[in-house]
Design an enzyme around this catalytic site. Structure first.
Site, PDB file in Angstrom:
ATOM      1  N   ASP A  21       0.847  -1.184   0.000  1.00 35.18           N
ATOM      2  CA  ASP A  21       0.000   0.000   0.000  1.00 35.18           C
ATOM      3  C   ASP A  21       0.887   1.240   0.000  1.00 35.18           C
ATOM      4  OD1 ASP A  21      -2.926   1.021   0.504  1.00 35.18           O
ATOM      5  OD2 ASP A  21      -1.633   2.167   1.858  1.00 35.18           O
ATOM      6  N   ASN A  29      -1.609  13.229  -4.366  1.00 33.59           N
ATOM      7  CA  ASN A  29      -2.580  13.755  -5.329  1.00 33.59           C
ATOM      8  C   ASN A  29      -3.036  15.163  -4.951  1.00 33.59           C
ATOM      9  OD1 ASN A  29      -2.611  11.571  -7.093  1.00 33.59           O
ATOM     10  ND2 ASN A  29      -4.295  10.562  -6.032  1.00 33.59           N
ATOM     11  N   ASP A  64      -4.246   2.464  -4.764  1.00 30.03           N
ATOM     12  CA  ASP A  64      -2.813   2.595  -4.489  1.00 30.03           C
ATOM     13  C   ASP A  64      -2.244   1.324  -3.867  1.00 30.03           C
ATOM     14  OD1 ASP A  64      -4.106   2.790  -2.073  1.00 30.03           O
ATOM     15  OD2 ASP A  64      -2.918   4.465  -1.335  1.00 30.03           O
TER      16      ASP A  64
END
Length: 142
Positions: A21, A29, A64
């Site tokens: 992860d 972002n 992700d």
């Protein structure tokens, strides 16, 4: 993935499932934009693919998260060593990047006695233990 999983379990090749992860991916972002986030994911995928053998599997699980299915890892100690090698390779891959972060990794040994869902759940539990105890900070130059 499921075909290779079944093959590994049937041949008892000392296989492990790793869930990776990307830590604080939303922050990348939000801070640098989605194109930077996409770049991080692509570069991490390339790095992960370079670390495994041709017979192993690297795939994006969604968002992700990545999943690795690796054979030839005989013990918990070897699996933990591989986790540390992956984390270092990802850190090294991002050393010159404007936006980068660390990863957390969960692992579980494959067993013919367990269903794939149970192995994923075990790796997921280990992942959240790693996130809670070892998450690194977002690397950024703002």
């Amino acid at each position: 993935f499921q075909e290779r999983y079944k093959q590994y379990v049937d041949t008892n090749l000392f296989c492990w499932l790793f869930i990776i992860d990307v830590d604080r991916f939303k922050d990348i972002n939000d801070t640098f934009g989605h194109m930077s986030g996409n770049h991080v994911l692509k570069k991490m995928a390339v790095t992960l693919n370079k670390m495994v053998r041709f017979s192993d599997i690297v795939c994006r699980m969604g968002g992700d998260e990545f999943v690795l299915l690796c054979s030839g890892i005989e013990s918990e100690e070897q699996a933990q060593t591989f986790v540390q090698i992956i984390k270092k390779a990802i850190a090294d891959a991002g050393k010159d990047e404007k936006a980068w972060t660390s990863i957390s990794i969960g692992k579980a040994r494959l067993s013919a006695a367990d269903k794939l869902e149970d192995i994923i759940e075990a790796a997921d539990i280990d992942l959240y233990h790693d996130k809670k105890n070892h998450r690194h900070c977002l690397s950024q130059q703002i």
